[in-house]
Design a protein around this motif. Structure first.
Motif, PDB file in Angstrom:
ATOM      1  N   LYS A 154       0.822  -1.217   0.000  1.00 38.39           N
ATOM      2  CA  LYS A 154       0.000   0.000   0.000  1.00 38.39           C
ATOM      3  C   LYS A 154       0.856   1.268   0.000  1.00 38.39           C
ATOM      4  O   LYS A 154       0.323   2.377  -0.102  1.00 38.39           O
ATOM      5  N   LEU A 156       3.284   1.585  -2.284  1.00 43.40           N
ATOM      6  CA  LEU A 156       3.868   1.655  -3.617  1.00 43.40           C
ATOM      7  C   LEU A 156       3.414   2.890  -4.386  1.00 43.40           C
ATOM      8  O   LEU A 156       4.100   3.353  -5.295  1.00 43.40           O
ATOM      9  N   THR A 157       2.235   3.409  -4.038  1.00 45.32           N
ATOM     10  CA  THR A 157       1.713   4.605  -4.710  1.00 45.32           C
ATOM     11  C   THR A 157       1.309   5.633  -3.653  1.00 45.32           C
ATOM     12  O   THR A 157       1.113   5.292  -2.481  1.00 45.32           O
ATOM     13  N   PRO A 158       1.132   6.900  -4.068  1.00 45.42           N
ATOM     14  CA  PRO A 158       0.730   7.937  -3.107  1.00 45.42           C
ATOM     15  C   PRO A 158      -0.779   8.050  -2.931  1.00 45.42           C
ATOM     16  O   PRO A 158      -1.275   9.084  -2.473  1.00 45.42           O
ATOM     17  N   ARG A 159      -1.534   7.021  -3.267  1.00 51.51           N
ATOM     18  CA  ARG A 159      -2.989   7.119  -3.246  1.00 51.51           C
ATOM     19  C   ARG A 159      -3.519   7.536  -1.872  1.00 51.51           C
ATOM     20  O   ARG A 159      -4.486   8.304  -1.787  1.00 51.51           O
ATOM     21  N   LYS A 194       2.582  11.638  -8.427  1.00 49.09           N
ATOM     22  CA  LYS A 194       3.115  10.294  -8.635  1.00 49.09           C
ATOM     23  C   LYS A 194       4.608  10.345  -8.968  1.00 49.09           C
ATOM     24  O   LYS A 194       5.382   9.506  -8.507  1.00 49.09           O
ATOM     25  N   TYR A 197       6.605  11.152  -5.785  1.00 50.73           N
ATOM     26  CA  TYR A 197       6.627   9.972  -4.920  1.00 50.73           C
ATOM     27  C   TYR A 197       7.596   8.927  -5.462  1.00 50.73           C
ATOM     28  O   TYR A 197       8.356   8.309  -4.710  1.00 50.73           O
ATOM     29  N   LEU A 198       7.592   8.743  -6.784  1.00 51.49           N
ATOM     30  CA  LEU A 198       8.497   7.786  -7.417  1.00 51.49           C
ATOM     31  C   LEU A 198       9.948   8.192  -7.186  1.00 51.49           C
ATOM     32  O   LEU A 198      10.812   7.339  -6.928  1.00 51.49           O
ATOM     33  N   GLN A 201      11.004   7.221  -3.760  1.00 52.56           N
ATOM     34  CA  GLN A 201      11.276   5.787  -3.707  1.00 52.56           C
ATOM     35  C   GLN A 201      12.632   5.468  -4.314  1.00 52.56           C
ATOM     36  O   GLN A 201      13.388   4.660  -3.777  1.00 52.56           O
TER      37      GLN A 201
END
Length: 286
Positions: A154, A156-159, A194, A197-198, A201
């Motif tokens: 959960k 893995l993405t900024p949702r 996104k 956020y990437l 990471q």
């Protein structure tokens, strides 16, 4: 606050809060300063992945008269996105340059979660500038003992930052502690792109502090929750063993204790930092 163009803001924090837009290396950073007393060393804070300044406001309120500095990492909050991928050592350099531009010298440093990795990197690269180190709900990176895959997936993405309903649905599962009973614990977030956020990471990809933690000479306070699904407590215990001058405090809480237990966390951190400055806390008299 050293920056003349700062604008006082009070809606995010009960303390006076000054917001500036600082341009460095072609990027615009949103920077917050909570002014404090000159008798105490300022505290530089690094936030969790994808998180904006709002997350730190409850903890800043609990820190009393300690001057505090924080900024939205490129691509988060209201900071512009970096044009190129970056690594943690580059972000550490960016933070140091930001301190120079704001007119600060020595600082204490606090990092939470992803920001705890940046804090460790900053302490390594700036052994004289970083006086004391506080690591909250964080780990030593790649070689950490991980949480459950269902939890980590959960992240893995900024949702969760961009969809409040989704965040409330999963808060208890991914943050643990008080978030299990108070899923709406965090309501104030700026949306995270996104791409930003990437890049965060990527900055952490393959990074670990495990080989050089014994080289850190700063007195270090490690804070952890006993119900943290993201970073199990065993990681904090290992870091405490490896950092020569370190101590551990465990909260009966989850990953978000700086928010859900802000008063307790503020008192513990103030006591730790006051020891270095030789000052007394106005509330505790210590």
């Amino acid at each position: 606050m050293k920056q003349a163009t700062a604008t006082p803001v009070r809606n995010l924090s009960s303390r006076k809060m000054e917001i500036s837009q600082i341009v460095l290396y072609g990027m615009t950073l949103r920077v917050a300063v909570w002014p404090g007393t000159d008798k105490k060393t300022p505290l530089l804070m690094f936030n969790g992945i994808g998180a904006s300044l709002e997350l730190l406001a409850p903890f800043a309120d609990a820190m009393g008269d300690v001057e505090m500095i924080a900024f939205d990492v490129p691509g988060t909050g209201e900071s512009s996105t970096s044009r190129i991928p970056y690594r943690l050592w580059m972000l550490s350099m960016l933070a140091s340059r930001l301190l120079d531009k704001l007119g600060y010298g020595d600082v204490n440093v606090l990092g939470v979660s992803w920001g705890g990795a940046v804090a460790q990197q900053f302490a390594l690269q700036n052994p004289k500038r970083c006086r004391r180190l506080v690591l909250a709900a964080t780990s030593h990176g790649l070689l950490m003992i991980p949480g459950k895959l269902s939890v980590l997936a959960k992240f893995l993405t900024p949702r969760r930052f961009n969809d409040a309903g989704y965040r409330n649905d999963i808060a208890g599962d991914i943050y643990g502690g008080k978030a299990r009973l108070q899923p709406g614990l965090i309501n104030e977030f700026r949306k995270t792109s996104k791409l930003g956020y990437l890049m965060q990471q990527f900055a952490l990809l393959g990074w670990t502090s495990l080989p050089w933690l014994p080289l850190l000479r700063q007195p270090t306070l490690i804070l952890a929750g006993d119900d943290d699904p993201v970073i199990p407590l065993v990681n904090a215990r290992l870091m405490t063993q490896l950092i020569p001058d370190s101590r551990l405090h465990v909260f009966n809480d989850g990953h978000l204790f700086l928010v859900s237990a802000a008063e307790e966390a503020g008192r513990i951190v103030r006591d730790f930092l006051n020891t270095a400055d030789g000052t007394q806390d106005e509330e505790t008299g210590r």
